[in-house]
Design a protein around this motif. Structure first.
Motif, PDB file in Angstrom:
ATOM      1  N   TRP A  23      36.506  68.724  47.450  1.00  0.00           N
ATOM      2  CA  TRP A  23      35.259  68.036  47.800  1.00  0.00           C
ATOM      3  C   TRP A  23      34.095  69.010  48.002  1.00  0.00           C
ATOM      4  O   TRP A  23      32.997  68.602  48.360  1.00  0.00           O
ATOM      5  N   GLY A  24      34.351  70.296  47.841  1.00  0.00           N
ATOM      6  CA  GLY A  24      33.292  71.280  48.018  1.00  0.00           C
ATOM      7  C   GLY A  24      33.156  71.782  49.445  1.00  0.00           C
ATOM      8  O   GLY A  24      32.209  72.493  49.780  1.00  0.00           O
ATOM      9  N   GLU A  25      34.116  71.384  50.307  1.00  0.00           N
ATOM     10  CA  GLU A  25      34.110  71.867  51.697  1.00  0.00           C
ATOM     11  C   GLU A  25      34.737  73.262  51.765  1.00  0.00           C
ATOM     12  O   GLU A  25      35.631  73.589  50.981  1.00  0.00           O
ATOM     13  N   ALA A  26      34.268  74.068  52.718  1.00  0.00           N
ATOM     14  CA  ALA A  26      34.792  75.433  52.865  1.00  0.00           C
ATOM     15  C   ALA A  26      36.271  75.406  53.232  1.00  0.00           C
ATOM     16  O   ALA A  26      36.710  74.576  54.054  1.00  0.00           O
ATOM     17  N   LEU A  27      37.057  76.281  52.617  1.00  0.00           N
ATOM     18  CA  LEU A  27      38.483  76.376  52.921  1.00  0.00           C
ATOM     19  C   LEU A  27      38.677  76.944  54.327  1.00  0.00           C
ATOM     20  O   LEU A  27      38.010  77.904  54.702  1.00  0.00           O
ATOM     21  N   GLY A  28      39.584  76.346  55.077  1.00  0.00           N
ATOM     22  CA  GLY A  28      39.829  76.807  56.447  1.00  0.00           C
ATOM     23  C   GLY A  28      41.090  77.650  56.553  1.00  0.00           C
ATOM     24  O   GLY A  28      41.921  77.407  57.426  1.00  0.00           O
ATOM     25  N   ASN A  29      41.235  78.609  55.652  1.00  0.00           N
ATOM     26  CA  ASN A  29      42.460  79.410  55.642  1.00  0.00           C
ATOM     27  C   ASN A  29      42.447  80.493  56.715  1.00  0.00           C
ATOM     28  O   ASN A  29      41.394  81.001  57.099  1.00  0.00           O
ATOM     29  N   ARG A  30      43.649  80.867  57.152  1.00  0.00           N
ATOM     30  CA  ARG A  30      43.811  81.978  58.084  1.00  0.00           C
ATOM     31  C   ARG A  30      44.349  83.193  57.330  1.00  0.00           C
ATOM     32  O   ARG A  30      44.733  83.106  56.171  1.00  0.00           O
ATOM     33  N   LEU A  31      44.384  84.326  58.025  1.00  0.00           N
ATOM     34  CA  LEU A  31      44.869  85.566  57.420  1.00  0.00           C
ATOM     35  C   LEU A  31      46.393  85.582  57.363  1.00  0.00           C
ATOM     36  O   LEU A  31      47.066  85.138  58.291  1.00  0.00           O
ATOM     37  N   LEU A  32      46.899  86.099  56.263  1.00  0.00           N
ATOM     38  CA  LEU A  32      48.337  86.251  56.058  1.00  0.00           C
ATOM     39  C   LEU A  32      48.665  87.737  55.952  1.00  0.00           C
ATOM     40  O   LEU A  32      48.022  88.459  55.193  1.00  0.00           O
ATOM     41  N   ALA A  33      49.638  88.184  56.729  1.00  0.00           N
ATOM     42  CA  ALA A  33      50.042  89.598  56.677  1.00  0.00           C
ATOM     43  C   ALA A  33      50.866  89.860  55.419  1.00  0.00           C
ATOM     44  O   ALA A  33      51.713  89.054  55.042  1.00  0.00           O
ATOM     45  N   LEU A 180      40.741  67.478  36.816  1.00  0.00           N
ATOM     46  CA  LEU A 180      40.333  66.366  37.681  1.00  0.00           C
ATOM     47  C   LEU A 180      38.819  66.217  37.649  1.00  0.00           C
ATOM     48  O   LEU A 180      38.090  67.211  37.617  1.00  0.00           O
ATOM     49  N   PRO A 181      38.317  64.987  37.684  1.00  0.00           N
ATOM     50  CA  PRO A 181      36.857  64.799  37.668  1.00  0.00           C
ATOM     51  C   PRO A 181      36.224  65.281  38.971  1.00  0.00           C
ATOM     52  O   PRO A 181      36.792  65.115  40.048  1.00  0.00           O
ATOM     53  N   ASN A 182      35.052  65.895  38.838  1.00  0.00           N
ATOM     54  CA  ASN A 182      34.273  66.342  40.011  1.00  0.00           C
ATOM     55  C   ASN A 182      35.037  67.294  40.934  1.00  0.00           C
ATOM     56  O   ASN A 182      34.775  67.334  42.138  1.00  0.00           O
TER      57      ASN A 182
END
Length: 200
Positions: A23-33, A180-182
């Motif tokens: 949807w164009g929202e910022a990814l809320g990922n955390r850091l992975l060691a 996928l569209p959009n």
């Protein structure tokens, strides 16, 4: 040394995937060691200035909390990375300061995506495809090629042991296209590491 010399190194890194979701929202990922290791050579160009190509095995990916902390998804991606840094290596105290920057390219070798909910865990293998439209959902898909900029800062002792902080900032979208569209999904590698090595 003012000659061509070989370095062998290894270390730990913290990685994530930055960008946007469908949807164009910022990814809320955390850091992975993760981890990394490899070899490089330094080639003298001018006094204190060197060319430093290398070959690294790098663990990249990200960690993501889904809905809540109860479900954690981890993406593990293993790359063969080839950085090509311009290295400034002036004398400083009883050793040399290391400052470097340059492009890198990387090829995806293997990977998996694990989703853990409580005590249960599921794992899907990664397949590297540019276009995953119509591919089976028994795999997760990423593009094989990554590229960006490599940055390093460190210190080399007269004993030929060196330590460096490193960052690789990916410029390419590594998520496969699903047709996928959009779809505004854009995932890029971002990582920081600390490495120790020995120069022969």
């Amino acid at each position: 040394p003012s000659r061509i010399s070989l370095g062998i190194e290894g270390g730990m890194n913290l990685q994530t995937l930055t960008g946007k979701d469908y949807w164009g929202e910022a990814l809320g990922n955390r850091l992975l060691a993760g981890y990394g290791g490899g070899v490089n050579i330094i080639i003298p160009v001018l006094p204190d200035l060197f060319l430093q190509p290398g070959i690294m095995i790098m663990n990249k990916g990200a960690k993501q909390d889904i809905i809540s902390d109860n479900i954690v998804k981890k993406v593990n991606l293993l790359y063969l990375a080839v950085p090509l840094d311009i290295l400034f290596r002036p004398q400083a105290g009883n050793g040399h300061l290391l400052l470097g920057a340059g492009p890198y390219a990387a090829l995806g070798l293997a990977g998996n995506e694990t989703t853990k909910s409580g005590s249960s865990s599921t794992e899907l293998k990664v397949r590297f495809l540019a276009d995953a439209s119509g591919e089976p959902t028994t795999y997760v898909y990423y593009k094989a090629i990554d590229a960006g900029i490599d940055l390093l800062f460190g210190y080399e002792f007269y004993s030929n042991i060196y330590c460096r902080l490193n960052s690789q900032i990916g410029f390419l979208k590594i998520n496969s296209d699903y047709g996928l569209p959009n779809d505004r999904t854009s995932k890029k590698n971002l990582g920081f590491g600390i490495f120790a090595g020995y120069r022969f």
